[in-house]
Design a protein around this motif. Structure first.
Motif, PDB file in Angstrom:
ATOM      1  N   TYR A  47       0.802  -1.218   0.000  1.00 39.96           N
ATOM      2  CA  TYR A  47       0.000   0.000   0.000  1.00 39.96           C
ATOM      3  C   TYR A  47       0.837   1.272   0.000  1.00 39.96           C
ATOM      4  CZ  TYR A  47      -4.164  -2.752   0.266  1.00 39.96           C
ATOM      5  OH  TYR A  47      -5.167  -3.637  -0.038  1.00 39.96           O
ATOM      6  N   LYS A  48       2.137   1.166   0.299  1.00 39.17           N
ATOM      7  CA  LYS A  48       3.000   2.348   0.215  1.00 39.17           C
ATOM      8  C   LYS A  48       3.245   2.729  -1.241  1.00 39.17           C
ATOM      9  CE  LYS A  48       5.353   1.754   4.599  1.00 39.17           C
ATOM     10  NZ  LYS A  48       6.642   1.533   5.257  1.00 39.17           N
ATOM     11  N   THR A  49       3.388   1.722  -2.100  1.00 34.02           N
ATOM     12  CA  THR A  49       3.649   1.984  -3.520  1.00 34.02           C
ATOM     13  C   THR A  49       2.420   1.711  -4.384  1.00 34.02           C
ATOM     14  OG1 THR A  49       4.451  -0.271  -3.887  1.00 34.02           O
ATOM     15  CG2 THR A  49       6.089   1.405  -3.244  1.00 34.02           C
ATOM     16  N   ASN A  50       1.353   1.166  -3.768  1.00 39.65           N
ATOM     17  CA  ASN A  50       0.130   0.812  -4.482  1.00 39.65           C
ATOM     18  C   ASN A  50       0.402  -0.169  -5.623  1.00 39.65           C
ATOM     19  OD1 ASN A  50      -2.657   0.916  -4.589  1.00 39.65           O
ATOM     20  ND2 ASN A  50      -2.633   2.448  -6.225  1.00 39.65           N
ATOM     21  N   THR A  51       1.250  -1.158  -5.348  1.00 45.01           N
ATOM     22  CA  THR A  51       1.564  -2.179  -6.344  1.00 45.01           C
ATOM     23  C   THR A  51       1.308  -3.562  -5.756  1.00 45.01           C
ATOM     24  OG1 THR A  51       3.889  -2.234  -5.650  1.00 45.01           O
ATOM     25  CG2 THR A  51       3.339  -0.805  -7.512  1.00 45.01           C
ATOM     26  N   ILE A  52       1.022  -4.499  -6.642  1.00 45.84           N
ATOM     27  CA  ILE A  52       0.844  -5.888  -6.237  1.00 45.84           C
ATOM     28  C   ILE A  52       2.191  -6.583  -6.410  1.00 45.84           C
ATOM     29  CG2 ILE A  52      -0.304  -8.070  -6.759  1.00 45.84           C
ATOM     30  CD1 ILE A  52      -2.706  -6.393  -7.709  1.00 45.84           C
ATOM     31  N   GLN A 102      -0.860  -9.928 -13.289  1.00 44.90           N
ATOM     32  CA  GLN A 102      -1.799  -9.564 -14.353  1.00 44.90           C
ATOM     33  C   GLN A 102      -3.199 -10.081 -14.038  1.00 44.90           C
ATOM     34  OE1 GLN A 102       0.071 -11.279 -17.811  1.00 44.90           O
ATOM     35  NE2 GLN A 102       0.969  -9.328 -18.431  1.00 44.90           N
ATOM     36  N   ALA A 103      -3.299 -11.284 -13.502  1.00 45.60           N
ATOM     37  CA  ALA A 103      -4.605 -11.846 -13.155  1.00 45.60           C
ATOM     38  C   ALA A 103      -5.274 -11.012 -12.061  1.00 45.60           C
ATOM     39  CB  ALA A 103      -4.450 -13.297 -12.695  1.00 45.60           C
ATOM     40  N   MET A 109      -8.564  -7.188  -8.251  1.00 43.06           N
ATOM     41  CA  MET A 109      -8.399  -7.753  -6.920  1.00 43.06           C
ATOM     42  C   MET A 109      -7.184  -7.124  -6.240  1.00 43.06           C
ATOM     43  SD  MET A 109      -9.189 -11.656  -8.084  1.00 43.06           S
ATOM     44  CE  MET A 109      -8.874 -12.426  -6.534  1.00 43.06           C
ATOM     45  N   CYS A 110      -7.220  -7.092  -4.909  1.00 40.51           N
ATOM     46  CA  CYS A 110      -6.091  -6.551  -4.162  1.00 40.51           C
ATOM     47  C   CYS A 110      -5.984  -7.275  -2.830  1.00 40.51           C
ATOM     48  CB  CYS A 110      -6.241  -5.049  -3.970  1.00 40.51           C
ATOM     49  SG  CYS A 110      -7.716  -4.581  -3.046  1.00 40.51           S
ATOM     50  N   ASN A 111      -5.192  -6.743  -1.936  1.00 36.17           N
ATOM     51  CA  ASN A 111      -4.922  -7.320  -0.619  1.00 36.17           C
ATOM     52  C   ASN A 111      -4.047  -8.560  -0.757  1.00 36.17           C
ATOM     53  OD1 ASN A 111      -6.392  -5.281   0.563  1.00 36.17           O
ATOM     54  ND2 ASN A 111      -8.239  -6.492   0.759  1.00 36.17           N
ATOM     55  N   ASP A 134     -10.037 -10.308  -0.001  1.00 43.58           N
ATOM     56  CA  ASP A 134     -10.756  -9.042  -0.111  1.00 43.58           C
ATOM     57  C   ASP A 134     -11.918  -8.965   0.875  1.00 43.58           C
ATOM     58  OD1 ASP A 134      -9.064  -8.150  -2.027  1.00 43.58           O
ATOM     59  OD2 ASP A 134     -10.425  -8.483  -3.709  1.00 43.58           O
ATOM     60  N   ALA A 135     -12.497 -10.102   1.219  1.00 40.16           N
ATOM     61  CA  ALA A 135     -13.615 -10.114   2.152  1.00 40.16           C
ATOM     62  C   ALA A 135     -13.178  -9.722   3.560  1.00 40.16           C
ATOM     63  CB  ALA A 135     -14.261 -11.497   2.181  1.00 40.16           C
ATOM     64  N   ALA A 136     -11.875  -9.666   3.811  1.00 38.52           N
ATOM     65  CA  ALA A 136     -11.393  -9.282   5.140  1.00 38.52           C
ATOM     66  C   ALA A 136     -11.819  -7.864   5.486  1.00 38.52           C
ATOM     67  CB  ALA A 136      -9.874  -9.401   5.196  1.00 38.52           C
ATOM     68  N   ASP A 137     -12.068  -7.034   4.473  1.00 34.87           N
ATOM     69  CA  ASP A 137     -12.536  -5.679   4.720  1.00 34.87           C
ATOM     70  C   ASP A 137     -13.903  -5.684   5.402  1.00 34.87           C
ATOM     71  OD1 ASP A 137     -10.249  -4.774   3.509  1.00 34.87           O
ATOM     72  OD2 ASP A 137     -11.206  -4.493   1.559  1.00 34.87           O
ATOM     73  N   ASP A 138     -14.625  -6.801   5.292  1.00 37.17           N
ATOM     74  CA  ASP A 138     -15.931  -6.931   5.922  1.00 37.17           C
ATOM     75  C   ASP A 138     -15.828  -7.592   7.294  1.00 37.17           C
ATOM     76  OD1 ASP A 138     -17.151  -5.838   3.677  1.00 37.17           O
ATOM     77  OD2 ASP A 138     -17.323  -7.801   2.721  1.00 37.17           O
TER      78      ASP A 138
END
Length: 168
Positions: A47-52, A102-103, A109-111, A134-138
């Motif tokens: 999240y510092k560089t916003n890259t996967i 790429q997928a 998708m993230c996290n 991603d569901a961890a945000d919930d």
């Protein structure tokens, strides 16, 4: 699960799958058996560089007697053998990691995610499944080892005919 090597074996395998419950016929899925190296690769978002970022891929080797990487091979201790990093050249490892990234982008998708796939004998990297947190945000729990299925996407990423999604 049946692995069919000829058209003469197909009818018997379909009968077995369709009528595994003796009372009701059921639908079945027929998939190509991909020859090559099976892998899992964890991806995380910086999240510092916003890259996967993709971690080194893990090669998964099924028990020789079973021949396929099924549920028991994946989740029962001592069934399959895993090698991290995968026993392939650095170029192939980088190709796996780039395809996993790429997928993730293609599916927005993230996290944290575990990406499962194959490196086919012809060199194609084929993504079969993505398990994401991603569901961890919930406020749902997350297993940082990537083993707990929080949200499941099933997608085939492969060049050629019939692909659900094609990444270049």
């Amino acid at each position: 699960i049946s692995v069919v090597h000829s058209s003469t074996e197909l009818y018997s395998a379909l009968q077995s799958a369709c009528f595994s419950d003796k009372k009701y016929a059921q639908s079945v899925i027929i998939e190509e058996k991909i020859e090559g190296m099976e892998f899992s690769c964890i991806t995380i978002t910086d999240y510092k560089t916003n890259t996967i970022i993709a971690m080194p891929p893990t090669e998964v080797v099924a028990d020789d007697q079973v021949g396929i990487f099924d549920y028991e091979q994946k989740y029962m201790p001592g069934r399959a053998t895993e090698f991290t990093p995968a026993r392939c050249d650095v170029e192939t490892q980088n190709k796996i990691k780039q395809t996993c990234i790429q997928a993730m982008h293609a599916l927005d998708m993230c996290n944290l995610a575990r990406v499962d796939g194959f490196v086919a004998t012809d060199g194609r990297v084929i993504i079969c499944l993505l398990y994401t947190s991603d569901a961890a945000d919930d406020m749902q729990c997350v297993d940082l080892g990537g083993r707990r299925i929080i949200k499941k996407f099933s997608v085939l990423i492969a060049p050629g005919r019939g692909s659900a999604l094609r990444l270049q």
